[in-house]
Design a protein around this motif. Structure first.
Motif, PDB file in Angstrom:
ATOM      1  N   THR A 157       0.845  -1.198   0.000  1.00  0.00           N
ATOM      2  CA  THR A 157       0.000   0.000   0.000  1.00  0.00           C
ATOM      3  C   THR A 157       0.875   1.240   0.000  1.00  0.00           C
ATOM      4  OG1 THR A 157      -1.731  -1.124   1.274  1.00  0.00           O
ATOM      5  CG2 THR A 157      -1.768   1.278   1.287  1.00  0.00           C
ATOM      6  N   THR A 158       0.459   2.257  -0.755  1.00  0.00           N
ATOM      7  CA  THR A 158       1.113   3.563  -0.655  1.00  0.00           C
ATOM      8  C   THR A 158       0.201   4.523   0.094  1.00  0.00           C
ATOM      9  OG1 THR A 158       0.199   4.511  -2.706  1.00  0.00           O
ATOM     10  CG2 THR A 158       2.209   3.179  -2.899  1.00  0.00           C
ATOM     11  N   ASN A 159       0.797   5.387   0.871  1.00  0.00           N
ATOM     12  CA  ASN A 159       0.049   6.455   1.515  1.00  0.00           C
ATOM     13  C   ASN A 159      -0.126   7.635   0.562  1.00  0.00           C
ATOM     14  OD1 ASN A 159      -0.742   5.457   3.954  1.00  0.00           O
ATOM     15  ND2 ASN A 159       0.878   6.411   5.151  1.00  0.00           N
ATOM     16  N   CYS A 164       3.829  -4.427   2.442  1.00  0.00           N
ATOM     17  CA  CYS A 164       4.487  -3.241   2.996  1.00  0.00           C
ATOM     18  C   CYS A 164       3.557  -2.037   2.848  1.00  0.00           C
ATOM     19  CB  CYS A 164       5.803  -2.940   2.267  1.00  0.00           C
ATOM     20  SG  CYS A 164       7.144  -4.095   2.602  1.00  0.00           S
ATOM     21  N   LYS A 165       3.751  -1.052   3.712  1.00  0.00           N
ATOM     22  CA  LYS A 165       3.026   0.209   3.600  1.00  0.00           C
ATOM     23  C   LYS A 165       4.049   1.336   3.532  1.00  0.00           C
ATOM     24  CE  LYS A 165      -0.853   2.827   5.528  1.00  0.00           C
ATOM     25  NZ  LYS A 165      -1.889   2.889   6.588  1.00  0.00           N
ATOM     26  N   GLY A 207       5.254   5.506   2.321  1.00  0.00           N
ATOM     27  CA  GLY A 207       4.942   6.901   2.057  1.00  0.00           C
ATOM     28  C   GLY A 207       6.226   7.688   1.999  1.00  0.00           C
ATOM     29  N   ASN A 266       7.059  -1.254   7.134  1.00  0.00           N
ATOM     30  CA  ASN A 266       6.363   0.021   6.946  1.00  0.00           C
ATOM     31  C   ASN A 266       7.354   1.177   6.945  1.00  0.00           C
ATOM     32  OD1 ASN A 266       3.916  -1.389   7.155  1.00  0.00           O
ATOM     33  ND2 ASN A 266       3.760  -0.991   9.352  1.00  0.00           N
ATOM     34  N   SER A 314       5.772   4.506   6.358  1.00  0.00           N
ATOM     35  CA  SER A 314       4.464   5.025   5.966  1.00  0.00           C
ATOM     36  C   SER A 314       4.408   6.535   5.801  1.00  0.00           C
ATOM     37  CB  SER A 314       3.416   4.609   7.017  1.00  0.00           C
ATOM     38  OG  SER A 314       3.385   3.221   7.183  1.00  0.00           O
ATOM     39  N   HIS A 315       5.383   7.252   6.348  1.00  0.00           N
ATOM     40  CA  HIS A 315       5.270   8.706   6.457  1.00  0.00           C
ATOM     41  C   HIS A 315       6.381   9.412   5.703  1.00  0.00           C
ATOM     42  CE1 HIS A 315       2.196   7.863   9.423  1.00  0.00           C
ATOM     43  NE2 HIS A 315       3.069   7.112  10.100  1.00  0.00           N
ATOM     44  N   ASN A 324       9.594  -0.888  11.030  1.00  0.00           N
ATOM     45  CA  ASN A 324       8.624   0.206  11.044  1.00  0.00           C
ATOM     46  C   ASN A 324       9.360   1.516  11.289  1.00  0.00           C
ATOM     47  OD1 ASN A 324       5.605   0.947  11.140  1.00  0.00           O
ATOM     48  ND2 ASN A 324       6.451   1.997  12.931  1.00  0.00           N
TER      49      ASN A 324
END
Length: 371
Positions: free
Chosen positions: A194-196, A211-212, A214, A227, A229-230, A244
Protein backbone atom coordinates in the motif's frame (compact mmCIF):
# COMPACT_ATOMS: atom_id res chain seq x y z
CA UNK A 1 10.91 -30.68 -10.60
CA UNK A 2 12.98 -28.03 -8.82
CA UNK A 3 15.29 -29.16 -6.02
CA UNK A 4 15.72 -26.34 -3.50
CA UNK A 5 18.91 -27.88 -2.12
CA UNK A 6 20.74 -27.09 -5.36
CA UNK A 7 21.12 -23.46 -4.23
CA UNK A 8 24.03 -23.36 -1.80
CA UNK A 9 25.05 -20.86 0.85
CA UNK A 10 28.60 -19.54 0.68
CA UNK A 11 29.59 -18.96 4.35
CA UNK A 12 31.73 -15.93 3.53
CA UNK A 13 28.99 -14.22 1.52
CA UNK A 14 26.45 -15.05 4.23
CA UNK A 15 28.67 -13.23 6.72
CA UNK A 16 29.17 -10.28 4.37
CA UNK A 17 25.40 -9.87 3.99
CA UNK A 18 24.56 -9.80 7.69
CA UNK A 19 22.19 -8.79 9.23
CA UNK A 20 19.92 -9.76 6.30
CA UNK A 21 21.19 -13.33 6.38
CA UNK A 22 20.51 -13.86 10.08
CA UNK A 23 16.93 -14.68 9.10
CA UNK A 24 17.15 -15.89 5.49
CA UNK A 25 19.34 -17.95 3.22
CA UNK A 26 21.04 -16.49 0.16
CA UNK A 27 18.39 -18.01 -2.09
CA UNK A 28 15.73 -16.05 -0.16
CA UNK A 29 17.16 -12.64 -1.05
CA UNK A 30 14.52 -10.41 -2.66
CA UNK A 31 15.73 -9.09 -6.01
CA UNK A 32 13.38 -7.51 -8.56
CA UNK A 33 9.88 -8.98 -8.21
CA UNK A 34 10.81 -12.28 -6.54
CA UNK A 35 13.36 -14.17 -4.49
CA UNK A 36 16.43 -15.63 -6.14
CA UNK A 37 15.09 -19.16 -5.68
CA UNK A 38 11.85 -18.28 -7.47
CA UNK A 39 13.89 -17.15 -10.47
CA UNK A 40 15.83 -20.41 -10.60
CA UNK A 41 12.68 -22.47 -10.09
CA UNK A 42 11.24 -20.98 -13.27
CA UNK A 43 14.23 -22.46 -15.15
CA UNK A 44 14.18 -25.86 -13.46
CA UNK A 45 13.75 -27.81 -16.71
CA UNK A 46 16.97 -26.30 -18.09
CA UNK A 47 19.26 -26.94 -15.12
CA UNK A 48 21.16 -30.26 -14.84
CA UNK A 49 19.99 -32.19 -11.80
CA UNK A 50 23.54 -32.48 -10.42
CA UNK A 51 24.27 -28.76 -10.70
CA UNK A 52 24.93 -26.90 -7.43
CA UNK A 53 24.61 -23.13 -7.68
CA UNK A 54 25.74 -20.25 -5.49
CA UNK A 55 22.58 -19.16 -3.68
CA UNK A 56 23.12 -15.44 -4.28
CA UNK A 57 23.58 -15.84 -8.05
CA UNK A 58 20.80 -14.48 -10.28
CA UNK A 59 20.03 -16.55 -13.39
CA UNK A 60 20.72 -15.03 -16.78
CA UNK A 61 20.55 -16.66 -20.21
CA UNK A 62 24.34 -16.63 -20.46
CA UNK A 63 24.78 -18.35 -17.13
CA UNK A 64 22.07 -20.95 -17.77
CA UNK A 65 23.76 -21.79 -21.09
CA UNK A 66 27.09 -22.17 -19.29
CA UNK A 67 25.52 -24.49 -16.72
CA UNK A 68 23.93 -26.59 -19.46
CA UNK A 69 27.28 -27.05 -21.20
CA UNK A 70 29.30 -27.53 -18.03
CA UNK A 71 31.23 -30.78 -17.74
CA UNK A 72 30.59 -33.08 -14.80
CA UNK A 73 32.87 -32.77 -11.74
CA UNK A 74 33.89 -29.24 -12.67
CA UNK A 75 33.37 -25.86 -11.02
CA UNK A 76 32.59 -22.60 -12.79
CA UNK A 77 34.49 -19.66 -11.32
CA UNK A 78 34.40 -15.92 -11.69
CA UNK A 79 37.82 -14.74 -10.58
CA UNK A 80 38.16 -16.18 -7.05
CA UNK A 81 34.45 -16.79 -6.46
CA UNK A 82 32.83 -20.13 -7.25
CA UNK A 83 29.52 -19.79 -9.09
CA UNK A 84 28.33 -23.34 -9.75
CA UNK A 85 29.62 -26.89 -9.86
CA UNK A 86 28.41 -30.23 -11.16
CA UNK A 87 28.77 -33.26 -8.93
CA UNK A 88 26.61 -36.16 -7.81
CA UNK A 89 26.91 -35.04 -4.18
CA UNK A 90 27.46 -31.70 -2.47
CA UNK A 91 31.19 -30.97 -2.31
CA UNK A 92 33.54 -28.14 -1.57
CA UNK A 93 34.08 -26.31 -4.88
CA UNK A 94 37.86 -26.24 -4.36
CA UNK A 95 37.95 -30.02 -4.71
CA UNK A 96 36.80 -29.87 -8.34
CA UNK A 97 38.48 -28.88 -11.55
CA UNK A 98 37.93 -25.15 -12.07
CA UNK A 99 37.05 -23.31 -15.25
CA UNK A 100 36.70 -19.54 -15.54
CA UNK A 101 33.54 -17.95 -16.90
CA UNK A 102 34.14 -15.60 -19.82
CA UNK A 103 31.41 -13.13 -18.83
CA UNK A 104 30.85 -11.85 -15.30
CA UNK A 105 27.72 -13.44 -13.81
CA UNK A 106 25.18 -11.45 -11.83
CA UNK A 107 25.55 -12.34 -8.15
CA UNK A 108 25.34 -10.69 -4.75
CA UNK A 109 28.43 -10.69 -2.55
CA UNK A 110 27.89 -7.46 -0.58
CA UNK A 111 24.79 -5.44 0.37
CA UNK A 112 25.39 -2.79 -2.28
CA UNK A 113 25.29 -5.54 -4.93
CA UNK A 114 21.60 -6.03 -4.12
CA UNK A 115 20.81 -2.55 -5.44
CA UNK A 116 22.68 -3.18 -8.71
CA UNK A 117 21.04 -6.58 -9.16
CA UNK A 118 17.62 -5.11 -8.38
CA UNK A 119 17.94 -2.59 -11.20
CA UNK A 120 18.82 -5.35 -13.64
CA UNK A 121 16.03 -7.66 -12.45
CA UNK A 122 13.32 -5.01 -12.59
CA UNK A 123 14.24 -4.14 -16.15
CA UNK A 124 14.32 -7.75 -17.34
CA UNK A 125 11.66 -9.56 -15.27
CA UNK A 126 8.61 -7.34 -15.56
CA UNK A 127 6.38 -8.57 -18.36
CA UNK A 128 3.83 -5.87 -19.25
CA UNK A 129 0.16 -6.71 -19.65
CA UNK A 130 -2.54 -4.48 -21.04
CA UNK A 131 -4.04 -2.51 -18.15
CA UNK A 132 -7.51 -1.12 -18.70
CA UNK A 133 -6.54 2.53 -19.06
CA UNK A 134 -10.13 3.72 -19.42
CA UNK A 135 -11.13 2.28 -16.04
CA UNK A 136 -7.98 3.62 -14.40
CA UNK A 137 -8.54 7.06 -15.94
CA UNK A 138 -12.00 7.15 -14.36
CA UNK A 139 -10.21 6.89 -11.00
CA UNK A 140 -8.00 9.85 -11.92
CA UNK A 141 -4.84 7.89 -12.69
CA UNK A 142 -2.53 8.77 -15.58
CA UNK A 143 0.04 6.51 -17.23
CA UNK A 144 3.13 7.47 -19.17
CA UNK A 145 4.29 4.61 -21.41
CA UNK A 146 1.55 2.27 -20.19
CA UNK A 147 2.87 -0.34 -22.63
CA UNK A 148 5.73 -0.90 -20.16
CA UNK A 149 3.46 -1.63 -17.18
CA UNK A 150 2.07 -4.71 -15.52
CA UNK A 151 -1.05 -3.94 -13.47
CA UNK A 152 -2.82 -6.82 -11.76
CA UNK A 153 -6.61 -6.60 -12.20
CA UNK A 154 -7.11 -6.75 -8.42
CA UNK A 155 -4.96 -3.66 -7.77
CA UNK A 156 -6.64 -0.34 -6.94
CA UNK A 157 -5.07 2.91 -8.13
CA UNK A 158 -6.60 6.31 -7.44
CA UNK A 159 -5.48 9.75 -8.57
CA UNK A 160 -1.87 8.81 -9.25
CA UNK A 161 0.76 9.14 -11.97
CA UNK A 162 2.68 6.08 -13.18
CA UNK A 163 5.69 6.87 -15.39
CA UNK A 164 7.19 3.84 -17.12
CA UNK A 165 9.00 5.79 -19.83
CA UNK A 166 12.44 5.07 -18.36
CA UNK A 167 11.75 1.56 -17.05
CA UNK A 168 8.88 -0.88 -16.46
CA UNK A 169 6.48 -0.74 -13.52
CA UNK A 170 4.96 -3.76 -11.78
CA UNK A 171 1.82 -3.37 -9.66
CA UNK A 172 0.93 -6.71 -8.12
CA UNK A 173 -2.19 -8.39 -6.76
CA UNK A 174 -4.25 -6.42 -4.22
CA UNK A 175 -1.88 -3.47 -4.25
CA UNK A 176 -3.55 -0.26 -3.06
CA UNK A 177 -2.11 2.95 -4.50
CA UNK A 178 -3.66 5.98 -2.84
CA UNK A 179 -4.19 9.42 -4.34
CA UNK A 180 -1.21 11.60 -5.20
CA UNK A 181 1.23 8.70 -5.51
CA UNK A 182 4.00 9.21 -8.06
CA UNK A 183 5.85 6.16 -9.39
CA UNK A 184 8.84 6.20 -11.74
CA UNK A 185 10.02 2.94 -13.27
CA UNK A 186 11.73 0.66 -13.04
CA UNK A 187 9.80 -0.13 -9.88
CA UNK A 188 7.68 -2.87 -8.36
CA UNK A 189 5.00 -2.97 -5.70
CA UNK A 190 4.40 -6.58 -4.73
CA UNK A 191 1.20 -8.26 -3.56
CA UNK A 192 -0.79 -6.51 -0.86
CA UNK A 193 1.46 -3.48 -0.55
CA UNK A 194 0.00 0.00 0.00
CA UNK A 195 1.11 3.56 -0.66
CA UNK A 196 0.05 6.46 1.52
CA UNK A 197 -1.21 9.77 0.15
CA UNK A 198 1.41 11.53 -1.96
CA UNK A 199 4.02 8.76 -1.83
CA UNK A 200 6.95 9.19 -4.22
CA UNK A 201 8.42 5.92 -5.49
CA UNK A 202 11.52 6.64 -7.55
CA UNK A 203 13.39 4.29 -9.92
CA UNK A 204 15.07 1.01 -9.00
CA UNK A 205 12.76 0.31 -6.06
CA UNK A 206 11.04 -2.88 -4.93
CA UNK A 207 8.30 -2.65 -2.30
CA UNK A 208 7.80 -6.12 -0.82
CA UNK A 209 4.54 -7.87 -0.08
CA UNK A 210 2.26 -6.28 2.51
CA UNK A 211 4.49 -3.24 3.00
CA UNK A 212 3.03 0.21 3.60
CA UNK A 213 5.02 3.13 2.23
CA UNK A 214 4.94 6.90 2.06
CA UNK A 215 7.30 9.83 1.67
CA UNK A 216 10.17 9.46 -0.81
CA UNK A 217 11.79 6.13 -1.64
CA UNK A 218 14.53 5.69 -4.23
CA UNK A 219 16.65 2.73 -5.36
CA UNK A 220 15.69 0.64 -2.34
CA UNK A 221 14.41 -2.82 -1.43
CA UNK A 222 11.82 -3.33 1.31
CA UNK A 223 11.33 -6.92 2.41
CA UNK A 224 7.77 -8.09 3.12
CA UNK A 225 5.70 -6.71 6.01
CA UNK A 226 7.68 -3.53 6.64
CA UNK A 227 6.36 0.02 6.95
CA UNK A 228 7.82 3.34 5.94
CA UNK A 229 4.46 5.02 5.97
CA UNK A 230 5.27 8.71 6.46
CA UNK A 231 7.36 11.53 5.08
CA UNK A 232 11.11 11.15 5.14
CA UNK A 233 13.68 9.91 2.62
CA UNK A 234 14.83 6.32 2.06
CA UNK A 235 17.46 5.98 -0.65
CA UNK A 236 19.79 3.24 -1.87
CA UNK A 237 18.81 1.18 1.15
CA UNK A 238 17.65 -2.29 2.16
CA UNK A 239 15.10 -2.88 4.92
CA UNK A 240 14.42 -6.35 6.30
CA UNK A 241 11.00 -7.66 7.24
CA UNK A 242 8.76 -6.30 10.02
CA UNK A 243 10.55 -2.96 10.22
CA UNK A 244 8.62 0.21 11.04
CA UNK A 245 9.99 3.69 10.39
CA UNK A 246 8.52 6.48 12.49
CA UNK A 247 7.41 9.72 10.83
CA UNK A 248 10.25 11.76 9.28
CA UNK A 249 12.83 9.03 9.75
CA UNK A 250 15.39 9.75 7.05
CA UNK A 251 18.66 8.44 5.72
CA UNK A 252 21.48 10.12 3.85
CA UNK A 253 22.61 8.11 0.84
CA UNK A 254 25.46 10.26 -0.55
CA UNK A 255 28.49 11.67 1.23
CA UNK A 256 28.92 15.44 1.21
CA UNK A 257 32.35 15.04 -0.43
CA UNK A 258 30.96 12.68 -3.10
CA UNK A 259 33.50 10.00 -2.23
CA UNK A 260 32.65 6.30 -2.19
CA UNK A 261 30.62 5.14 0.80
CA UNK A 262 32.08 3.05 3.63
CA UNK A 263 29.79 0.38 5.16
CA UNK A 264 30.20 -1.69 8.32
CA UNK A 265 31.30 -5.23 7.43
CA UNK A 266 30.66 -8.14 9.81
CA UNK A 267 33.66 -10.07 8.45
CA UNK A 268 36.01 -7.22 9.32
CA UNK A 269 34.20 -5.91 12.41
CA UNK A 270 35.01 -2.53 10.89
CA UNK A 271 34.04 -0.20 8.08
CA UNK A 272 34.63 -1.45 4.54
CA UNK A 273 35.23 0.83 1.54
CA UNK A 274 32.72 0.18 -1.24
CA UNK A 275 32.94 1.02 -4.93
CA UNK A 276 29.65 2.97 -4.89
CA UNK A 277 28.85 6.60 -4.21
CA UNK A 278 25.29 5.95 -3.03
CA UNK A 279 24.29 3.73 -0.14
CA UNK A 280 21.94 4.61 2.70
CA UNK A 281 21.07 2.06 5.36
CA UNK A 282 21.15 -1.72 5.64
CA UNK A 283 18.62 -2.86 8.23
CA UNK A 284 17.83 -6.31 9.58
CA UNK A 285 14.41 -7.63 10.58
CA UNK A 286 12.25 -6.27 13.41
CA UNK A 287 13.65 -2.74 13.69
CA UNK A 288 11.49 0.19 14.74
CA UNK A 289 12.51 3.85 14.74
CA UNK A 290 11.11 6.86 16.56
CA UNK A 291 10.00 10.03 14.81
CA UNK A 292 12.69 12.13 13.09
CA UNK A 293 15.38 9.48 13.47
CA UNK A 294 18.40 10.27 11.24
CA UNK A 295 20.71 7.72 9.64
CA UNK A 296 24.02 8.70 8.09
CA UNK A 297 25.37 7.39 4.80
CA UNK A 298 26.36 3.72 5.00
CA UNK A 299 24.63 2.82 8.29
CA UNK A 300 24.05 -0.82 9.31
CA UNK A 301 21.34 -1.64 11.85
CA UNK A 302 21.04 -5.21 13.07
CA UNK A 303 17.89 -7.08 14.05
CA UNK A 304 15.47 -6.50 16.93
CA UNK A 305 16.22 -2.85 17.65
CA UNK A 306 13.90 -0.10 18.93
CA UNK A 307 15.82 3.13 18.39
CA UNK A 308 15.55 6.87 17.92
CA UNK A 309 17.68 10.00 18.12
CA UNK A 310 17.68 13.64 17.08
CA UNK A 311 21.35 13.53 15.99
CA UNK A 312 22.82 11.14 13.44
CA UNK A 313 22.89 7.63 14.86
CA UNK A 314 26.08 5.53 14.87
CA UNK A 315 27.04 3.83 11.62
CA UNK A 316 26.74 0.41 13.24
CA UNK A 317 23.97 -0.47 15.68
CA UNK A 318 24.15 -4.02 17.08
CA UNK A 319 21.15 -6.28 17.55
CA UNK A 320 18.88 -5.77 20.55
CA UNK A 321 19.66 -2.06 20.99
CA UNK A 322 16.90 -0.07 22.69
CA UNK A 323 16.37 3.62 23.42
CA UNK A 324 17.22 7.12 22.25
CA UNK A 325 20.82 7.75 21.30
CA UNK A 326 23.22 8.35 22.88
CA UNK A 327 21.51 6.88 25.96
CA UNK A 328 20.68 3.36 24.84
CA UNK A 329 20.31 0.06 26.65
CA UNK A 330 20.22 -3.60 25.73
CA UNK A 331 16.69 -4.50 24.64
CA UNK A 332 15.31 -7.00 27.14
CA UNK A 333 14.93 -10.30 25.35
CA UNK A 334 11.35 -11.02 26.39
CA UNK A 335 10.25 -7.49 25.51
CA UNK A 336 11.91 -7.79 22.08
CA UNK A 337 10.17 -11.12 21.55
CA UNK A 338 6.78 -9.67 22.49
CA UNK A 339 7.36 -6.78 20.12
CA UNK A 340 8.31 -9.13 17.27
CA UNK A 341 5.19 -11.23 17.86
CA UNK A 342 3.04 -8.10 17.93
CA UNK A 343 4.35 -6.96 14.54
CA UNK A 344 3.86 -10.43 13.08
CA UNK A 345 0.27 -10.48 14.33
CA UNK A 346 -0.34 -6.96 13.02
CA UNK A 347 0.52 -8.18 9.53
CA UNK A 348 -1.72 -11.25 9.96
CA UNK A 349 1.21 -13.62 9.63
CA UNK A 350 1.86 -16.76 11.65
CA UNK A 351 4.56 -16.65 14.31
CA UNK A 352 7.31 -19.03 13.14
CA UNK A 353 8.22 -21.89 15.46
CA UNK A 354 11.90 -20.92 15.29
CA UNK A 355 11.40 -17.25 16.19
CA UNK A 356 12.77 -17.56 19.72
CA UNK A 357 15.70 -19.81 18.77
CA UNK A 358 16.61 -17.48 15.93
CA UNK A 359 16.49 -14.49 18.26
CA UNK A 360 18.68 -16.30 20.77
CA UNK A 361 21.25 -17.03 18.07
CA UNK A 362 21.37 -13.36 17.05
CA UNK A 363 21.54 -12.29 20.71
CA UNK A 364 24.61 -14.49 21.27
CA UNK A 365 26.26 -13.57 17.98
CA UNK A 366 26.31 -9.85 18.79
CA UNK A 367 26.65 -9.93 22.58
CA UNK A 368 30.19 -8.52 22.42
CA UNK A 369 29.11 -5.76 20.02
CA UNK A 370 26.62 -4.43 22.59
CA UNK A 371 29.20 -4.25 25.39
Amino acid sequence: MWNSSLLINDPIIVQQLLPLTYTRELKDLLIGISTIETKWEAMADRIPSDCHILGSCIPTEELVDALTNQAEDTCLMWQNQWIAYRASTQQHPSELEASQLVKQPLFVAYPEDCIVANNHALRTEIQPNKPDLAVLAECGTSFIAAENCYVDPSATIHGSIIDASQGPVYIGPNVNIQIGTLIQGPAALLAGSTTNLGAKIRPNTTIGEKCKVGGEISASILYPNSNKSHDGFLGNSILGSFCNWGAMTTTSNVRNDLQNVNVYDYTKKDMRPTAVKSFGVLMGDFVTTGISTKFNTGTVVSCHCNISGTDFLPKFIPAFTWGEFPKVLTYRFEEAKRSAEAWINAKNEEIPENLESNMQAIWKAEAKDRN
